[in-house]
Design a protein around this motif. Structure first.
Motif, PDB file in Angstrom:
ATOM      1  N   ALA A 149       0.834  -1.211   0.000  1.00 18.39           N
ATOM      2  CA  ALA A 149       0.000   0.000   0.000  1.00 18.39           C
ATOM      3  C   ALA A 149       0.866   1.258   0.000  1.00 18.39           C
ATOM      4  CB  ALA A 149      -0.939   0.004   1.200  1.00 18.39           C
ATOM      5  N   PHE A 150       1.941   1.242   0.764  1.00 11.77           N
ATOM      6  CA  PHE A 150       2.860   2.378   0.827  1.00 11.77           C
ATOM      7  C   PHE A 150       3.541   2.579  -0.528  1.00 11.77           C
ATOM      8  CE2 PHE A 150       6.637   4.786   1.724  1.00 11.77           C
ATOM      9  CZ  PHE A 150       6.326   5.589   2.810  1.00 11.77           C
ATOM     10  N   ALA A 151       4.054   1.497  -1.099  1.00 11.34           N
ATOM     11  CA  ALA A 151       4.742   1.577  -2.389  1.00 11.34           C
ATOM     12  C   ALA A 151       3.790   2.034  -3.487  1.00 11.34           C
ATOM     13  CB  ALA A 151       5.359   0.229  -2.741  1.00 11.34           C
ATOM     14  N   ASP A 152       2.587   1.465  -3.535  1.00 15.22           N
ATOM     15  CA  ASP A 152       1.624   1.839  -4.572  1.00 15.22           C
ATOM     16  C   ASP A 152       1.301   3.327  -4.509  1.00 15.22           C
ATOM     17  OD1 ASP A 152       1.581  -0.798  -5.395  1.00 15.22           O
ATOM     18  OD2 ASP A 152      -0.355  -1.258  -4.471  1.00 15.22           O
ATOM     19  N   ALA A 153       1.076   3.837  -3.312  1.00 15.15           N
ATOM     20  CA  ALA A 153       0.757   5.263  -3.160  1.00 15.15           C
ATOM     21  C   ALA A 153       1.944   6.128  -3.575  1.00 15.15           C
ATOM     22  CB  ALA A 153       0.362   5.566  -1.713  1.00 15.15           C
ATOM     23  N   THR A 154       3.131   5.753  -3.160  1.00  9.26           N
ATOM     24  CA  THR A 154       4.325   6.541  -3.472  1.00  9.26           C
ATOM     25  C   THR A 154       4.587   6.578  -4.974  1.00  9.26           C
ATOM     26  OG1 THR A 154       5.311   5.978  -1.338  1.00  9.26           O
ATOM     27  CG2 THR A 154       6.801   6.791  -3.036  1.00  9.26           C
ATOM     28  N   PHE A 155       4.573   5.426  -5.614  1.00  6.18           N
ATOM     29  CA  PHE A 155       4.898   5.365  -7.036  1.00  6.18           C
ATOM     30  C   PHE A 155       3.797   5.953  -7.911  1.00  6.18           C
ATOM     31  CE2 PHE A 155       8.117   2.594  -5.361  1.00  6.18           C
ATOM     32  CZ  PHE A 155       9.199   2.803  -6.208  1.00  6.18           C
ATOM     33  N   ALA A 156       2.592   6.100  -7.394  1.00  6.56           N
ATOM     34  CA  ALA A 156       1.498   6.688  -8.163  1.00  6.56           C
ATOM     35  C   ALA A 156       1.553   8.215  -8.174  1.00  6.56           C
ATOM     36  CB  ALA A 156       0.156   6.222  -7.591  1.00  6.56           C
TER      37      ALA A 156
END
Length: 166
Positions: free
Chosen positions: A136-143
């Motif tokens: 969830a953290f990675a998805d939000a950051t990379f988006a």
């Protein structure tokens, strides 16, 4: 006698390579007893040459965060006694302040984050590969675009407000 014995070991190793790279694994890796090197084989054709393995492009981003955690969350400091519901309310209040622009992200980190390690660096986590963070953290950051701030992101560690830095 010693030189002859060494020649019988070294010459075959030099001729075939010390690790027998590319050799047939069914053939023995024992050194030859003859001093003559094996006959050279013809170069492999293009059809026999293996293609290089595809390399996945590394995805790297940088981020800072404000972490609001609750009692019992993964890696929560022992000093945190708030419930998960109270942590969510606090994260919502902090996010409102971020969006209103009444304080800088860094000021809000200093005042609210429960992540003592990144607090000293104004919430900075540095640069990381996508798989180094919870999904969830990675998805939000990379988006996000660099400089943008996320909505609240929940992970097992707590509620994050993330600012992309790279």
């Amino acid at each position: 006698m010693r030189l002859r014995l060494l020649a019988n070991i070294i010459v075959p190793l030099v001729a075939t390579g010390c690790c027998n790279a590319g050799s047939d694994p069914s053939q023995s890796a024992q050194p030859s007893t003859s001093a003559a090197p094996p006959a050279a084989s013809a170069a492999p054709s293009a059809a026999e040459t293996p293609a290089p393995a595809p390399t996945a492009e590394r995805q790297i981003a940088g981020a800072a965060h404000i972490l609001i955690t609750w009692k019992g969350a993964e890696r929560a400091p022992k000093t945190v006694t708030r419930s998960k519901e109270d942590a969510k309310k606090r994260a919502e209040e902090v996010l409102k302040q971020v969006k209103d622009g009444k304080a800088t992200f860094e000021e809000l980190v200093a005042k609210y984050t429960d992540d003592e390690i990144s607090k000293a660096a104004n919430g900075a986590l540095g640069n990381f590969e996508r798989n180094a963070m919870p999904p969830a953290f990675a998805d939000a950051t990379f988006a996000m675009e660099v400089g943008k701030t996320s909505d609240i992101v929940e992970t097992p560690q707590g509620f994050h407000i993330i600012k992309r830095t790279r």
